[in-house]
Design an enzyme around this catalytic site. Structure first.
Site, short mmCIF file in Angstrom:
data_model
loop_
_atom_site.label_atom_id
_atom_site.label_comp_id
_atom_site.label_asym_id
_atom_site.label_seq_id
_atom_site.Cartn_x
_atom_site.Cartn_y
_atom_site.Cartn_z
N ARG A 201 51.69 28.66 -17.60
CA ARG A 201 50.30 29.27 -18.02
C ARG A 201 49.46 28.98 -16.59
O ARG A 201 49.07 27.89 -16.51
CB ARG A 201 49.92 28.84 -19.17
CG ARG A 201 48.40 29.11 -19.32
CD ARG A 201 47.60 28.75 -20.71
NE ARG A 201 48.19 29.63 -21.66
CZ ARG A 201 47.53 29.94 -23.17
NH1 ARG A 201 46.42 29.38 -23.20
NH2 ARG A 201 48.04 30.79 -23.66
N HIS B 212 49.81 38.65 -20.75
CA HIS B 212 50.29 37.54 -21.95
C HIS B 212 51.48 38.00 -22.81
O HIS B 212 51.08 38.34 -24.02
CB HIS B 212 49.15 37.31 -22.89
CG HIS B 212 48.84 35.88 -23.50
ND1 HIS B 212 50.18 35.15 -23.27
CD2 HIS B 212 48.14 35.48 -24.55
CE1 HIS B 212 49.80 34.00 -24.00
NE2 HIS B 212 48.69 34.13 -24.85
N GLN C 199 52.16 36.79 -26.24
CA GLN C 199 51.40 36.98 -27.47
C GLN C 199 51.72 38.27 -28.05
O GLN C 199 51.80 38.41 -29.44
CB GLN C 199 50.16 37.03 -26.91
CG GLN C 199 49.09 37.31 -27.95
CD GLN C 199 48.77 36.31 -29.17
OE1 GLN C 199 48.51 35.29 -28.56
NE2 GLN C 199 48.82 36.61 -30.20
N ASP D 39 39.53 40.65 -28.57
CA ASP D 39 39.86 39.28 -27.72
C ASP D 39 38.76 38.64 -27.32
O ASP D 39 37.58 39.44 -27.31
CB ASP D 39 40.86 39.50 -26.77
CG ASP D 39 41.30 38.21 -25.77
OD1 ASP D 39 41.07 37.17 -26.39
OD2 ASP D 39 41.52 38.16 -24.75
N CYS E 254 44.24 37.53 -30.78
CA CYS E 254 45.19 36.47 -30.22
C CYS E 254 44.69 35.22 -30.45
O CYS E 254 45.50 34.22 -30.54
CB CYS E 254 45.25 36.92 -28.67
SG CYS E 254 43.82 36.94 -27.86
N ARG F 57 53.54 33.28 -33.05
CA ARG F 57 53.94 32.82 -31.89
C ARG F 57 55.15 31.88 -31.66
O ARG F 57 55.77 31.87 -30.94
CB ARG F 57 52.70 31.87 -31.27
CG ARG F 57 51.53 32.73 -31.38
CD ARG F 57 51.56 33.91 -30.19
NE ARG F 57 51.87 33.47 -28.98
CZ ARG F 57 51.15 33.04 -27.93
NH1 ARG F 57 49.94 32.53 -28.09
NH2 ARG F 57 51.63 32.78 -26.71
N1 NVA Z 1 41.92 36.59 -22.76
C1 NVA Z 1 42.20 35.34 -23.06
C2 NVA Z 1 43.33 35.08 -24.03
C3 NVA Z 1 43.41 33.71 -24.52
C4 NVA Z 1 44.55 33.77 -25.61
C5 NVA Z 1 41.96 34.25 -21.73
O1 NVA Z 1 42.81 34.68 -21.18
O2 NVA Z 1 41.16 33.39 -22.16
N1 CP Z 2 46.57 33.03 -28.33
C1 CP Z 2 46.90 32.09 -27.08
O1 CP Z 2 47.53 32.23 -26.37
O2 CP Z 2 46.33 30.76 -27.67
P1 CP Z 2 46.45 29.45 -26.87
O3 CP Z 2 45.28 29.77 -25.61
O4 CP Z 2 45.61 28.37 -27.81
O5 CP Z 2 47.69 29.07 -26.29
#
Ligand code: NVA
Ligand code: CP
Length: 332
Positions: A106, A133, A136, A229, A270, A315
Site C-alpha cells: 500500500r 484500490h 476494495q 469516499d 469504502c 474485505r
Molecule cells: N481515497 C481514499 C481511500 C481510502 C480507503 C484514500 O486514498 O485515502
Molecule cells: N477501505 C480501506 O482500504 O480501509 P483502510 O484504509 O482502513 O485499509
C-alpha cells in the site's frame, strides 16, 4: 482459467470471468469461515505486508486472511523499513522476493506496486495506490452480488472526488462487470480522459455504460447503489481541504440523494468515513469550516440502506480469495 501465480495490481489486468472467479472463491471461503470449517490451504507460506500509508481494514484483512490460510504475515510499517530510504525499491523488492511467497503493498504511485511485482518475482497484491484500490472493489462487488444477486445491469452512482483510487477503480470494475457507472461530481473531479475512454471501450463490450452528471439532485436517479469516499485522500496536502469542501459540499450523500435513487438502493462507502464529529480530523474540520458531516450525512451512514459494515467484512473474504487463488494451485 487459472489465477495461480498471478499478481493483483489493477482490475484492468483481468477479464470479467477472472474477476467473477475471485468473487466466487471469496463466497466459498466466506461460507467455510462462517461454518467454522478450517481452510489452512496455504500452510507454511509467508507474505510481506508493506504499508507506506496507514490502514485498518486492509491490513487486518490481509493478516486475518493469512492466518486463516495457515500462513505467516510480516507487517512492515510506514517508518521502520529501509524501503525507498536507505535501499532502493528494486533492491528491497528483490530481497522480499527471496524470503516471501507473496507481497502486499500500500502506498503512493501505481508504478511502485508494478515495479515491486517486476523486481520481486513473486505475486504482488495492490493494497491501495493513489490511482487504484482493486481489492476494495472485489469486496464491494461481492456485497452487491449478495444484496442484488448479480452485478450485471446494476447502476452504481459515485458522488465526490472521482479522480482518485476509488472513482477510478469503481469505474473500471463496473465497466468490466457490465454495470452502469455514473460519476456525480464537478467536471474537474472526473477520472482522467484516457481512463474514461478505456472504461467506455470496456463497457461497450460488456453491455455496461459510463456516464457523468454535475447535478447532485439528478445523479442518483435510477441508481441501485450510491457510493462515496472521503474528499481528501491519504497523502494529499492539508491545504486542499478548503477547496475540496467548497467544491464537493453540494455532492454530499444525503437523505434526498438516497430518496432520488431506486427504492431498493443501498449506500456504500469504502471507509473510513467522515459522517460525524467522532474523529480528530472531523473535529478539526468542524472548528475550521463549521461542517459536522462531510461526504455522507450521519443519517444515511447509519440508516437502513447503509451496507458499509457488510462491505468492510467482505474485505477479509475477498482478500483471502486473492491470496489463495494466487498461492494455491488447486482449491476445492
Ligand atoms: N481515497 C481514499 C481511500 C481510502 C480507503 C484514500 O486514498 O485515502
Ligand atoms: N477501505 C480501506 O482500504 O480501509 P483502510 O484504509 O482502513 O485499509
Amino acid at each position: 482459467m487459472s489465477l495461480y501465480g498471478k499478481s493483483f495490481l489493477k482490475l484492468l489486468d483481468f477479464s470479467k470471468e477472472e474477476i467473477d472467479e475471485y468473487l466466487s472463491l471469496a463466497s466459498r471461503l466466506k461460507e467455510k469461515k462462517k461454518r467454522g470449517i478450517p481452510h489452512e490451504i496455504a500452510k507454511g507460506k509467508n507474505i510481506a505486508l508493506v504499508f507506506e500509508k496507514t490502514s485498518t481494514r486492509t491490513r487486518c484483512a490481509f493478516e486475518v486472511a493469512a492466518a486463516d490460510l495457515g500462513m505467516r504475515a510480516v507487517y512492515l510499517d510506514p517508518k521502520s523499513s529501509q524501503i525507498g530510504k536507505k535501499e532502493s525499491l528494486a533492491d528491497s523488492a528483490k530481497v522480499l522476493g527471496r524470503m516471501f511467497d507473496a507481497i502486499e503493498y500500500r502506498g503512493f504511485a501505481q508504478e511502485i506496486v508494478e515495479d515491486i511485482a517486476r523486481y520481486s518475482g513473486v505475486p504482488t497484491f495492490n493494497g491501495l495506490t493513489n490511482e487504484f484500490h482493486p481489492t476494495q472493489i472485489l469486496a464491494d462487488f461481492l456485497t452487491i452480488k449478495e444484496k442484488f444477486g448479480k452485478t450485471e445491469g446494476i447502476t452504481l452512482c459515485y458522488y465526490g472526488d472521482a479522480r482518485y483510487n476509488m472513482g477510478n477503480s469503481l469505474m473500471i470494475g463496473a465497466a468490466k462487470e457490465g454495470m452502469h457507472f455514473v460519476a456525480c461530481c464537478p467536471e474537474k473531479y472526473r477520472p482522467n480522459q484516457a481512463l474514461v475512454r478505456e472504461a467506455e471501450r470496456i463497457a461497450k463490450a460488456s453491455g455496461g455504460s459510463v456516464r457523468f452528471s454535475t447535478d447532485p439532485e439528478k445523479g442518483s436517479v435510477g441508481a441501485d447503489v450510491v457510493y462515496t469516499d472521503v474528499w481528501v485522500s491519504m497523502g494529499e496536502e492539508e491545504s486542499v481541504w478548503k477547496e475540496r469542501i467548497q467544491d464537493l459540499l453540494p455532492y454530499r450523500v444525503t437523505k434526498k440523494v438516497m430518496e432520488n435513487a431506486k427504492e431498493s438502493a443501498i449506500f456504500m462507502h469504502c471507509l473510513p468515513a467522515f459522517h460525524d464529529l467522532g474523529t480528530e480530523v472531523g473535529r478539526a474540520i468542524y472548528e475550521k469550516f463549521g461542517i459536522r458531516e462531510m461526504e455522507v450525512s450521519d443519517e444515511v451512514f447509519n440508516g437502513p440502506r447503509s451496507v458499509v459494515f457488510d462491505e468492510a467484512e467482505n474485505r477479509l473474504h475477498t482478500i483471502k480469495a486473492v491470496i489463495a487463488a494466487s498461492l494455491v494451485k488447486e482449491i476445492e
